[in-house]
Enzyme design. Structure first.
Site, mmCIF file in Angstrom:
data_model
loop_
_atom_site.group_PDB
_atom_site.id
_atom_site.type_symbol
_atom_site.label_atom_id
_atom_site.label_comp_id
_atom_site.label_asym_id
_atom_site.label_seq_id
_atom_site.Cartn_x
_atom_site.Cartn_y
_atom_site.Cartn_z
ATOM 1 N NE ARG A 1 5.741 56.034 -31.996
ATOM 2 C CZ ARG A 1 6.029 56.416 -30.764
ATOM 3 N NH1 ARG A 1 7.179 57.040 -30.523
ATOM 4 N NH2 ARG A 1 5.214 56.169 -29.751
ATOM 5 C CG HIS B 1 -1.417 54.928 -18.367
ATOM 6 N ND1 HIS B 1 -0.846 53.963 -17.568
ATOM 7 C CD2 HIS B 1 -2.736 54.962 -18.044
ATOM 8 C CE1 HIS B 1 -1.782 53.423 -16.799
ATOM 9 N NE2 HIS B 1 -2.928 54.010 -17.066
ATOM 10 C CD GLU C 1 0.252 42.219 -20.322
ATOM 11 O OE1 GLU C 1 0.871 41.830 -21.307
ATOM 12 O OE2 GLU C 1 0.492 43.304 -19.754
ATOM 13 C CE LYS D 1 -0.372 47.936 -25.471
ATOM 14 N NZ LYS D 1 -0.826 48.953 -26.415
#
Length: 671
Positions: free
Chosen positions: A292, A235, A200, A116
């Site tokens: 993908r 999530h 974040e 990330k």
């Protein structure tokens, strides 16, 4: 084009790839583990190669075995599906070294988007908008805490190598930052072998929108519009749709172009998904890129009319993209529901076992089912518990919601728990119906989704009892064909009478049927009904109660009759109720495994004094970690398993003796 490909995956996605390969005349090779020896993807492929034991680490994650299987069968390319090795740069590199085409992006693109922090640095350079935060290499705890303070709470700590909700912590205040950081790093280290994190700003009530991109080796890159994947639990996506509803076109177009810029920044090739976290006003921030095909790709196929697996195969074979941007457009609206073997009412506990009855909705241009499961298959602890993906299409969103509600009502599973009724409640809840979407929708609609009345009513109980009666009479006719049994309702000078007793949640429901000229009179709980009908096909009855005619699907096992009504599964016990002293846990001083799984942590030792709700050990099943807590204060007297042990459902994990709390001792005694 390729003549033969190997599919390095299993289940639904392997069957999905095989379907397109057959359409193109391409031979397919499947790989399988012990648990999958009789699976549908093995049966549907032209060839199948055994690659190891049931755990994925010993089979589907064995790069060398998969490469050897491809070489031995003469496959020219490998399709990785999703999950497993689909985003593994070492697997893509191994394909390249052995002269096999990896049906996916270049190794460099996988590496660039795999972490990330790295991907966000690239996106920042390419001008793709990012969530305010720190994505750098400095991992000093105090430094990261200072960054969080600068950003402002709440913040999210994310594992740089994470995915699927793992390695993520929401921090509400400065006081909780360091402990959350340590916990996040520990989980990231054990799950991904990399404990780097980024910090974040936490976007409150965000939408999760992703853009499907495709690029070829000739410099062409397009988007195939977006999908809204906001409805999630832990999530993990639950419902997806395309296109994203109630979003300004200018905002959507900005996201689509940003996704293309992201793909170009890493010289992408093949199918990819650029994911955005989106404020309610439509302001979007780059989150990550999945290198993908996505689980939810069918909704994009339904609104564009394109076969994305075919696109993958053509691009991997060196062809140009089948369509250019100006040739792509949106037609109608599509929804996808993930049908899982799990129990939403029990905190989404995975359901393990054999599917005794399975009925899929009839497929058409409006309804599609992607699956690798058939009746009789077993859901195990080794792989994801998804049974199927149900996809519907309609000219607009309102019609698509109606189509999904109907299709869910025709989707029947028995033998283990499932989320069909839960999905139907989401589709019909106010927030989803009116497209008030964000990742907290399930929590916000908790009252409507989890607190619902028992779906059985008097008519439904009578209908279930009548179906049981018809089944008994049918069996009687089959086994005894004398003249006296050929008309089982006939009696000399008396009215034939039958009693059926069902049991639901420990409560007996007794229905008495008396034969009449038109059918039967049913007496139940002081009420009377006129009922008639027949078993018009396997697992379906055509009924009439009073003046109401309707059809009812059902399944019958040794001791249960199950009826499927309005997306609900209603079970009735029709056998002698068995009472077992072991079922009474009031004096139980042990804790049993709620499901099969792997022991990941043992946090106490024999002899330890434990408090009520203290975590004693953790159990991982179906990619989810569960905490086993002390039900009361006490002393642990035994711990029967260690880290790494596999346990079965019902295995006793620990034993302890109850103790009296000091607070319960009278003051005089303390003195």
């Amino acid at each position: 084009m390729f003549e033969k490909i190997l599919i390095a995956n299993r289940g639904e996605i392997a069957c999905r790839v095989i379907r397109t390969a057959k359409k193109l005349g391409i031979a397919t090779v499947a790989v399988y583990s012990d648990a999958d020896a009789k699976s549908q993807h093995v049966k549907q492929a032209d060839e199948a190669i055994y690659i190891g034991e049931s755990p994925a680490a010993q089979s589907y994650l064995q790069i060398d075995r998969i490469i050897q299987a491809a070489l031995a069968t003469g496959a020219q390319a490998i399709h990785p599906g999703y999950g497993f090795l689909s985003e593994n740069d070492q697997f893509a590199l191994a394909c390249e070294k052995n002269g096999l085409v990896f049906i996916g992006p270049p190794v460099a693109a996988i590496l660039a988007m795999g972490l990330k922090a790295t991907s966000k640095a690239l996106m920042e350079k390419a001008g793709v908008p990012l969530t305010p935060g720190y994505h750098g290499a400095n991992q000093d705890a105090d430094f990261l805490k200072q960054q969080a303070n600068n950003i402002g709470y709440p913040v999210l700590i994310k594992a740089s190598a994470g995915g699927g909700g793992k390695g993520m912590r929401l921090v509400e205040s400065e006081q909780d930052f360091l402990s959350s950081l340590a916990s996040c790093k520990s989980e990231a280290r054990s799950s991904f072998g990399n404990d780097d994190v980024l910090v974040e700003r936490y976007v409150v009530n965000p939408r999760h929108i992703e853009v499907q991109v495709f690029a070829d080796t000739h410099g062409n890159c397009v988007h195939l519009f977006e999908r809204d994947c906001s409805v999630q639990r832990r999530h993990q996506k639950v419902l997806e749709e395309a296109p994203a509803p109630l979003m300004a076109e200018v905002k959507l177009e900005s996201m689509r172009q940003a996704a293309i810029e992201a793909a170009r920044a890493v010289k992408y090739v093949g199918a990819g998904t650029v994911e955005f976290i989106v404020e309610q006003d439509g302001t979007a921030y780059f989150m990550e890129m999945n290198t993908r095909l996505q689980v939810e790709h069918p909704v994009t196929e339904m609104i564009t009319g394109q076969d994305l697996v075919e696109w993958q195969l053509r691009v991997a074979a060196g062809e140009t993209l089948p369509k250019q941007q100006h040739e792509l457009s949106i037609h109608g609206h599509a929804l996808e529901a993930r049908i899982y073997a799990e129990e939403p009412e029990k905190d989404f506990l995975p359901a393990i076992g054999q599917i005794s009855y399975l009925h899929y909705p009839e497929q058409s241009q409006f309804v599609r089912v992607d699956t690798g499961i058939v009746e009789g298959d077993e859901i195990t602890t080794f792989y994801d518990p998804m049974i199927a993906k149900l996809i519907v299409w309609a000219p607009n969103r309102e019609a698509a919601l109606v189509q999904m509600h109907r299709a869910l009502g025709e989707f029947h599973v028995e033998g283990l728990g499932n989320n069909i009724a839960f999905l139907d409640r989401i589709v019909r809840c106010d927030s989803f119906k009116h497209a008030r979407l964000d990742t907290n929708l399930i929590q916000r609609e908790q009252e409507a989704l989890f607190n619902f009345p028992n779906p059985s009513n008097a008519k439904l109980i009578v209908a279930a009892a009548f179906i049981e009666l018809l089944l008994r009479l049918q069996k009687n006719q089959t086994q005894h064909r004398s003249v006296w049994n050929s008309a089982p309702l006939w009696r000399l000078n008396i009215t034939g009478q039958y009693q059926v007793t069902l049991k639901q949640e420990e409560e007996s429901q007794q229905v008495v049927f008396s034969s009449t000229a038109q059918g039967f009179k049913a007496e139940f709980a002081g009420q009377c009904f006129e009922i008639s009908g027949e078993l018009d096909q396997a697992n379906h009855a055509a009924l009439q109660i009073d003046q109401h005619k309707f059809g009812l699907s059902f399944s019958r096992s040794t001791d249960l009759i199950t009826v499927f009504h309005n997306s609900q599964t209603i079970r009735f016990d029709v056998a002698q109720q068995k009472f077992n002293q072991e079922d009474d846990n009031s004096s139980d001083t042990g804790l049993k495994a709620p499901m099969p799984g792997l022991i990941t942590q043992v946090l106490v030792e024999a002899g330890a004094v434990v408090k009520k709700d203290q975590v004693l050990l953790t159990l991982e099943a179906m990619k989810i970690e569960y905490s086993i807590r002390a039900p009361n204060d006490g002393v642990l007297t035994a711990c029967y398993f260690q880290v790494g042990d596999q346990v079965k459902s019902g295995d006793e994990l620990v034993a302890f003796e109850l103790s009296v709390l000091a607070a319960d001792v009278p003051e005089e005694a303390e003195a």
